[in-house]
Design an enzyme around this catalytic site. Sequence first.
Site, PDB file in Angstrom:
ATOM      1  N   LYS A  34      31.846 -60.757  26.840  1.00  9.10           N
ATOM      2  CA  LYS A  34      31.117 -59.717  26.112  1.00  9.10           C
ATOM      3  C   LYS A  34      29.631 -60.056  26.070  1.00  9.10           C
ATOM      4  CE  LYS A  34      32.053 -62.038  21.729  1.00  9.10           C
ATOM      5  NZ  LYS A  34      32.589 -61.907  20.361  1.00  9.10           N
ATOM      6  N   ARG A 129      37.199 -60.063   8.170  1.00  6.55           N
ATOM      7  CA  ARG A 129      36.363 -59.235   9.031  1.00  6.55           C
ATOM      8  C   ARG A 129      37.294 -58.173   9.609  1.00  6.55           C
ATOM      9  NH1 ARG A 129      32.799 -62.091  13.700  1.00  6.55           N
ATOM     10  NH2 ARG A 129      34.839 -62.027  14.711  1.00  6.55           N
ATOM     11  N   TYR A 255      -2.126 -69.304  17.085  1.00  5.17           N
ATOM     12  CA  TYR A 255      -2.381 -68.377  15.988  1.00  5.17           C
ATOM     13  C   TYR A 255      -2.229 -69.068  14.637  1.00  5.17           C
ATOM     14  CZ  TYR A 255      -2.232 -64.431  19.243  1.00  5.17           C
ATOM     15  OH  TYR A 255      -2.511 -63.542  20.261  1.00  5.17           O
ATOM     16  N   MET A 303       3.664 -64.050  22.507  1.00  7.80           N
ATOM     17  CA  MET A 303       4.482 -63.132  23.284  1.00  7.80           C
ATOM     18  C   MET A 303       4.723 -63.633  24.705  1.00  7.80           C
ATOM     19  SD  MET A 303       3.856 -59.089  24.134  1.00  7.80           S
ATOM     20  CE  MET A 303       3.913 -58.603  22.416  1.00  7.80           C
TER      21      MET A 303
END
Length: 361
Positions: A34, A129, A255, A303
């Site tokens: 999956k 669950r 940063y 990023m």
Amino acid sequence: MKTAVAEVSLSALKHNLLQVKKLAKDSKIMAVCKANGYGHGLIKVAEALSDADAYGVARIEEAFKLRASGISKSILLLEGFFSEEDIPVLSVNNFQTVIHTEQQLAQLEQSNLDIPIKVWLKIDTGMSRLGISINQVEEFLARLKACPNVSDDIVAMTHLACADEIDNEFNHTQIARFTRCVKAHNLSKTSVSNSAAVITNLFYNSTWVRPGIMLYGVSPMQNSSGSENNLIPAMTFKTKIISIKSILTGDKVGYSGTWQAKQDTNLAVIAVGYGDGYPRHAKNGTPVWLNGREVPLVGRVSMDMITVDLGPHSQDKIGDEVILWGNELAIERVAAWCDTIAYELLCQLTTRVEWKYINTD
């Protein structure tokens, strides 16, 4: 220059499946692929794991992709179907389904199928669950056996909440509940073991085992790595140095200046960031592998870039390869530095990453 690359070893996937067979030699194996093969590529993973007895996916879209690629083996929808419109599709495509709600059961009873569907009945033994309660099992079994849309070979299954904690007594509580239920209802086909339970042999007599993360060479156990269980990491995530610069004692990096140099040193800027799926919350000190050694991440993840401290006497060069995780650097260690788990790191790589598949057999 290639930057962020996820290199997937098909040979490693095959090796890891072989380890499952050795550990669960009396059980059939459902290879769980999956979430795009745990981030490794659904189709390539399934093809590499062709010696498994069946495949497990979460959503019907994943099952369609496997069928469209030519895979004819059994495919189980681990979360079951979400809509009654899906039921005829399951029948036609020979998809098997988990049943875990009364709504699913009622929709199955109301369908009109030419080919019955194989059902796995999920029993909640304490994870709270998915799954029906133990006191619902008798009713569900009676209705499933009376339903012409259901094939005769029903599999009873449950999921362990704490299998990655070998000394957690709740494992034995769940197994005892499931065992009593199976015996009370004379159920001959069962499935309990996920990767952690396979490794620890928690439930050794399941008809089916459902390994997932261990197939990808990652340990399902807390505070351990795949190599400790004779697993080989299937993915190596790597990139390149794109800049090297010298800084002075007291200089801040990145940063908000969250890291400050304690000595004169050399920094490397590395072409990877959260735009590629590298975790933005990686802490100062998170290791990366460079030229045979670990070097620490310094400053915030951007990023497109991260920065590492090479040390004052480094000989590294622009273009040198950097391994973010793989054989040389266990992903479990990186995940721990990022306060997360390896599963998340594998699944969050983005489409900007270049994928490469290798086979050393």
